[in-house]
Write an enzyme that holds these catalytic residues in place. Structure first.
Site, PDB file in Angstrom:
ATOM      1  CG  ASN A 117     -12.454  -0.664   3.984  1.00  0.00           C
ATOM      2  OD1 ASN A 117     -12.872  -1.020   5.085  1.00  0.00           O
ATOM      3  ND2 ASN A 117     -11.297  -0.062   3.816  1.00  0.00           N
ATOM      4  CG  HIS A 143      -8.650  -3.201  -2.193  1.00  0.00           C
ATOM      5  ND1 HIS A 143      -9.551  -2.481  -2.946  1.00  0.00           N
ATOM      6  CD2 HIS A 143      -8.481  -2.515  -1.042  1.00  0.00           C
ATOM      7  CE1 HIS A 143      -9.905  -1.399  -2.292  1.00  0.00           C
ATOM      8  NE2 HIS A 143      -9.277  -1.398  -1.116  1.00  0.00           N
ATOM      9  CB  ILE A 144      -7.818  -8.857   0.871  1.00  0.00           C
ATOM     10  CG1 ILE A 144      -8.988  -9.619   0.231  1.00  0.00           C
ATOM     11  CG2 ILE A 144      -7.663  -9.232   2.351  1.00  0.00           C
ATOM     12  CD1 ILE A 144      -8.772 -11.137   0.189  1.00  0.00           C
ATOM     13  CG  HIS A 145      -6.827  -2.949   3.242  1.00  0.00           C
ATOM     14  ND1 HIS A 145      -6.088  -1.798   3.037  1.00  0.00           N
ATOM     15  CD2 HIS A 145      -8.052  -2.710   2.729  1.00  0.00           C
ATOM     16  CE1 HIS A 145      -6.853  -0.903   2.426  1.00  0.00           C
ATOM     17  NE2 HIS A 145      -8.051  -1.423   2.230  1.00  0.00           N
ATOM     18  CD  GLN A 153     -14.757  -0.706  -2.444  1.00  0.00           C
ATOM     19  OE1 GLN A 153     -15.864  -1.055  -2.008  1.00  0.00           O
ATOM     20  NE2 GLN A 153     -14.204  -1.258  -3.512  1.00  0.00           N
ATOM     21  CB  VAL A 205      -9.241   1.756  -4.913  1.00  0.00           C
ATOM     22  CG1 VAL A 205      -8.922   1.206  -6.298  1.00  0.00           C
ATOM     23  CG2 VAL A 205      -8.252   2.850  -4.524  1.00  0.00           C
ATOM     24  CG  ASP A 227      -2.062   0.965   1.080  1.00  0.00           C
ATOM     25  OD1 ASP A 227      -3.209   0.517   1.011  1.00  0.00           O
ATOM     26  OD2 ASP A 227      -1.810   2.201   1.051  1.00  0.00           O
TER      27      ASP A 227
HETATM   28  P1  AMP Z   1      -9.750   1.276   0.406  1.00  0.00           P
HETATM   29  O1  AMP Z   1      -9.864   2.588   1.145  1.00  0.00           O
HETATM   30  O2  AMP Z   1     -10.172   0.080   1.210  1.00  0.00           O
HETATM   31  O3  AMP Z   1     -10.456   1.343  -0.937  1.00  0.00           O
HETATM   32  O4  AMP Z   1      -8.221   1.063   0.139  1.00  0.00           O
HETATM   33  C1  AMP Z   1      -7.548   1.608  -0.953  1.00  0.00           C
HETATM   34  C2  AMP Z   1      -6.089   1.571  -0.624  1.00  0.00           C
HETATM   35  O5  AMP Z   1      -5.370   1.743  -1.821  1.00  0.00           O
HETATM   36  C3  AMP Z   1      -5.629   2.668   0.343  1.00  0.00           C
HETATM   37  O6  AMP Z   1      -5.068   2.073   1.501  1.00  0.00           O
HETATM   38  C4  AMP Z   1      -4.612   3.452  -0.472  1.00  0.00           C
HETATM   39  O7  AMP Z   1      -3.521   3.896   0.300  1.00  0.00           O
HETATM   40  C5  AMP Z   1      -4.175   2.425  -1.511  1.00  0.00           C
HETATM   41  N1  AMP Z   1      -3.658   2.957  -2.748  1.00  0.00           N
HETATM   42  C6  AMP Z   1      -4.184   3.935  -3.518  1.00  0.00           C
HETATM   43  N2  AMP Z   1      -3.424   4.132  -4.614  1.00  0.00           N
HETATM   44  C7  AMP Z   1      -2.393   3.253  -4.532  1.00  0.00           C
HETATM   45  C8  AMP Z   1      -1.265   2.968  -5.361  1.00  0.00           C
HETATM   46  N3  AMP Z   1      -1.041   3.630  -6.505  1.00  0.00           N
HETATM   47  N4  AMP Z   1      -0.412   1.996  -4.962  1.00  0.00           N
HETATM   48  C9  AMP Z   1      -0.615   1.326  -3.829  1.00  0.00           C
HETATM   49  N5  AMP Z   1      -1.670   1.539  -3.005  1.00  0.00           N
HETATM   50  C10 AMP Z   1      -2.539   2.502  -3.349  1.00  0.00           C
END
Ligand code: AMP
Length: 113
Positions: free
Chosen positions: A86, A99-101, A93, A95, A30
Site C-alpha cells: 500500500n 512494507h510488503i504484505h 497505508q 504505517v 502481522d
Molecule cells: P498498511 O495498512 O499497509 O500500512 O499495513 C500496516 C500493517 O501493520 C497492518 O496490517 C497492521 O496490522 C500491521 N501492524 C501494525 N502494528 C503492528 C505491530 N506492532 N506488529 C505487527 N504488525 C503491525
C-alpha cells in the site's frame, strides 16, 4: 523520517514475532492477520513509501522481493501467495515505513477491494 512502530520493532523497542532478519530487512507476523499467513517484510532503511525509494535503493528493493519469496516458501505458502504494497493513505497505508504484505492460506478475490 519520523519514528514509526516498525522502526521500534527494528530497534527492539517493542516486540514482534520475527520470522526472518538479515542486514537489510526484517520480516515479522502481522499483529492483525488478514489471512492464515500474514507476514510483513520491511527494509531496515527508513523509507516512508515505496514511491519514495530512490535509484540507489534499487538493490534493496530487489532484495525485499527476493526475500519475500524466500520467506513465503519458508512459512509454508508454497507457490500461492499474494504480495501487497500500500503506497499512501488513500489506498490503505497506515504505517509510514514501507512494507510488503505476504498473504497466503485462503482464497483471494481479484480485483482486490
Ligand atoms: P498498511 O495498512 O499497509 O500500512 O499495513 C500496516 C500493517 O501493520 C497492518 O496490517 C497492521 O496490522 C500491521 N501492524 C501494525 N502494528 C503492528 C505491530 N506492532 N506488529 C505487527 N504488525 C503491525
Amino acid at each position: 523520517m519520523a519514528e514509526t512502530i516498525f522502526s521500534k520493532i527494528i530497534n527492539r523497542e517493542i516486540p514482534a514475532d520475527i520470522v526472518y532478519e538479515d542486514e537489510l530487512c526484517l520480516a515479522f507476523r502481522d499483529v492483525n492477520p488478514q489471512a492464515p499467513i500474514h507476514i510483513l517484510i520491511i527494509p531496515k532503511k527508513p523509507i516512508e513509501k515505496v514511491a519514495d525509494a530512490q535509484a540507489d535503493d534499487q538493490q534493496l528493493m530487489g532484495h525485499l522481493l527476493l526475500k519475500a519469496g524466500d520467506v513465503a516458501r519458508q512459512q509454508g505458502c508454497g507457490d500461492a501467495f499474494r504480495l501487497i504494497i500500500n503506497n499512501g493513505e488513500a489506498v490503505g497505508q497506515t504505517v509510514f515505513h514501507m512494507h510488503i504484505h505476504i498473504l497466503a492460506g485462503r482464497n483471494f478475490q481479484w480485483p482486490p477491494g
